[in-house]
Motif scaffolding. Structure first.
Motif, PDB file in Angstrom:
ATOM      1  N   ARG A 137      28.340  36.041  37.221  1.00  0.00           N
ATOM      2  CA  ARG A 137      28.026  36.172  38.844  1.00  0.00           C
ATOM      3  C   ARG A 137      29.200  36.114  39.645  1.00  0.00           C
ATOM      4  O   ARG A 137      29.109  36.888  40.647  1.00  0.00           O
ATOM      5  CB  ARG A 137      27.116  34.820  39.150  1.00  0.00           C
ATOM      6  N   ALA A 138      30.211  35.438  39.343  1.00  0.00           N
ATOM      7  CA  ALA A 138      31.458  35.248  40.113  1.00  0.00           C
ATOM      8  C   ALA A 138      32.183  36.498  39.985  1.00  0.00           C
ATOM      9  O   ALA A 138      32.840  37.297  40.762  1.00  0.00           O
ATOM     10  CB  ALA A 138      32.491  34.407  39.608  1.00  0.00           C
ATOM     11  N   SER A 139      32.089  37.292  38.763  1.00  0.00           N
ATOM     12  CA  SER A 139      32.821  38.778  38.859  1.00  0.00           C
ATOM     13  C   SER A 139      32.128  39.754  39.510  1.00  0.00           C
ATOM     14  O   SER A 139      32.866  40.574  40.117  1.00  0.00           O
ATOM     15  CB  SER A 139      32.390  39.285  37.041  1.00  0.00           C
ATOM     16  N   LEU A 140      30.556  39.596  39.739  1.00  0.00           N
ATOM     17  CA  LEU A 140      30.189  40.466  40.776  1.00  0.00           C
ATOM     18  C   LEU A 140      30.305  40.363  42.186  1.00  0.00           C
ATOM     19  O   LEU A 140      30.538  41.090  42.811  1.00  0.00           O
ATOM     20  CB  LEU A 140      28.490  40.431  40.289  1.00  0.00           C
ATOM     21  N   ALA A 141      30.462  39.039  42.489  1.00  0.00           N
ATOM     22  CA  ALA A 141      30.995  38.593  43.859  1.00  0.00           C
ATOM     23  C   ALA A 141      32.298  39.008  44.240  1.00  0.00           C
ATOM     24  O   ALA A 141      32.498  39.474  45.176  1.00  0.00           O
ATOM     25  CB  ALA A 141      30.860  36.916  43.861  1.00  0.00           C
ATOM     26  N   ALA A 146      35.990  43.006  46.602  1.00  0.00           N
ATOM     27  CA  ALA A 146      37.231  43.765  46.491  1.00  0.00           C
ATOM     28  C   ALA A 146      37.200  45.120  46.510  1.00  0.00           C
ATOM     29  O   ALA A 146      38.035  45.800  47.118  1.00  0.00           O
ATOM     30  CB  ALA A 146      37.943  43.372  45.223  1.00  0.00           C
ATOM     31  N   LEU A 147      35.937  45.584  46.124  1.00  0.00           N
ATOM     32  CA  LEU A 147      36.054  47.310  46.115  1.00  0.00           C
ATOM     33  C   LEU A 147      36.326  47.847  47.513  1.00  0.00           C
ATOM     34  O   LEU A 147      36.695  48.854  47.500  1.00  0.00           O
ATOM     35  CB  LEU A 147      34.770  47.681  45.303  1.00  0.00           C
ATOM     36  N   PRO A 148      35.639  47.375  48.630  1.00  0.00           N
ATOM     37  CA  PRO A 148      35.879  47.883  49.929  1.00  0.00           C
ATOM     38  C   PRO A 148      37.340  48.007  50.365  1.00  0.00           C
ATOM     39  O   PRO A 148      37.857  48.938  50.976  1.00  0.00           O
ATOM     40  CB  PRO A 148      34.979  47.227  50.933  1.00  0.00           C
ATOM     41  N   ARG A 149      38.056  46.945  49.730  1.00  0.00           N
ATOM     42  CA  ARG A 149      39.474  46.987  50.081  1.00  0.00           C
ATOM     43  C   ARG A 149      40.486  47.836  49.293  1.00  0.00           C
ATOM     44  O   ARG A 149      41.301  48.452  49.336  1.00  0.00           O
ATOM     45  CB  ARG A 149      39.833  45.642  49.842  1.00  0.00           C
ATOM     46  N   LEU A 150      39.809  47.974  47.887  1.00  0.00           N
ATOM     47  CA  LEU A 150      40.514  48.740  47.058  1.00  0.00           C
ATOM     48  C   LEU A 150      40.541  50.310  47.142  1.00  0.00           C
ATOM     49  O   LEU A 150      41.531  51.079  46.792  1.00  0.00           O
ATOM     50  CB  LEU A 150      40.262  48.469  45.600  1.00  0.00           C
TER      51      LEU A 150
END
Length: 380
Positions: A137-141, A146-150
């Motif tokens: 769950r923490a990985s998905l959060a 992060a993905l919008p920033r990466l």
């Protein structure tokens, strides 16, 4: 990494900055060093401060040449300025304390701007720490943040694939599981299709692997077959572009997996035979040939291949050839020899140094051994 990245001419500029060391984690003589530099996944890279003999940076997995340069630049800064929240997280990650490292990275992350050179590295390290401690769950959060920033970057592709893996790791009854899988499967496919993103062929191959897991999880045999076909075609192209036997052999294990998934193990034989001829000291080609021969029901050829592999292998990976050897004996109907092979493997495993003994492998070996009927008693 040895075949495609560490040979890059641009790395010669680093000769006066770092002392390079390759550590064989299969060799028992290195166990004292490996206690300080844990390697639960390969490849793992460390930068060690020579004065304090502490890990200042750690990276798990492959890197592109630009990523490796960024990693080394970041490490030089860390040696000069070793204090701060991110440095603390890196030290914990370096020792393999993933639970504490995850907490420390999460505390340090808000202070890192997306444009910060350390941001992508910290996100990838945090994702690995969360995965290693089963925090799906923490990985998905983390991926959501992060993905919008990466954006469309190498790290973005890595995080999307890791998020798909995290979604698949959720219990089948977990709320929202199907939605997470759908979201990140689509995103992973999108990254994979983007040829403008710099990714190694090996990492792209790994992405096909997680997409195959997603289709298998959905019990979509047709979809899984399609992914396997795409995977095999990609790998055949990558192998055709290879300039040396070492480069070509990089793709052997994934090609074997793709052909097994397609039910075409025979297609792996020519490449593995070529690798065994070109790399006569490498135990991997005969070990993989044994797997392919077993899938074809060629039991005697499989046994001969395990003979060659076991003669060259050492350390924990020798156990995979014991498994293939037992499978070949079982295929021939020689239950007694299969059971004896499992017993030899258990004895070999128990004789390994403590750091090389895998509990999961021991459980696998003993379970398979005990599942075989004991040989009949003799005498009166």
């Amino acid at each position: 990494m040895r075949a495609f990245v560490l040979t890059d001419a641009s790395l010669t500029s680093r000769a006066g900055q770092f002392v390079w060391l390759a550590l064989d984690n299969e060799n028992s003589k290195n166990q004292a060093a490996l206690k300080k530099l844990p390697t639960d996944a390969l490849p793992t890279f460390y930068v060690v401060n020579p004065e304090s003999v502490t890990v200042v940076r750690r990276w798990v997995g492959g890197m592109t040449v630009p990523q490796l340069h960024a990693f080394l630049d970041d490490a030089r800064v860390a040696v000069a300025a070793p204090d701060g929240p991110l440095a603390r997280a890196d030290r914990l990650y370096g020792t393999g304390d993933y639970a504490a490292a995850a907490e420390a990275y999460q505390a340090a992350m808000p202070a890192l701007a997306p444009g910060d050179g350390s941001y992508a590295r910290a996100v990838e390290s945090l994702m690995y720490a969360l995965s290693a401690t089963d925090q799906s769950r923490a990985s998905l959060a983390l991926a959501e943040t992060a993905l919008p920033r990466l954006g469309r970057t190498t790290s973005g592709a890595s995080i999307a694939g890791s998020a798909l893996g995290a979604a698949l790791a959720l219990p089948d009854t977990a709320e929202g599981r199907a939605g997470w899988i759908t979201r990140y499967e689509a995103m992973t496919r999108d990254y994979l299709a983007d040829s403008t993103i710099l990714m190694s062929d090996d990492d792209r191959s790994g992405t096909y692997g997680v997409l195959l897991d997603a289709r298998s999880d959905a019990h979509d045999s047709t979809g899984a077959h399609t992914v396997a076909e795409q995977w095999a075609a990609f790998l055949e192209g990558a192998a055709a572009r290879a300039k040396t036997p070492d480069e070509r052999a990089v793709f052997d294990p994934h090609r074997l997996s793709a052909y097994l998934e397609l039910g075409q193990p025979g297609k792996a034989l020519p490449m593995l035979e070529a690798s065994e001829k070109a790399l006569p000291n490498d135990y991997n080609p005969p070990a993989r040939l044994a797997i392919a021969y077993n899938a074809l029901g060629r039991w005697d050829d499989a046994l001969a291949a395990t003979d060659r592999a076991l003669a060259k292998a050492y350390g924990p990976r020798k156990l995979r050839s014991y498994l293939a050897r037992a499978d070949a004996f079982k295929g021939r109907g020689d239950v007694a020899s299969a059971r004896r092979t499992y017993e030899e493997a258990v004895s070999y495993l128990n004789a390994l140094p403590e750091g090389q003994r895998s509990r999961s492998m021991l459980a696998t070996l003993t379970k398979r051994r005990d599942a075989l009927a004991s040989p009949p008693a003799t005498g009166h």
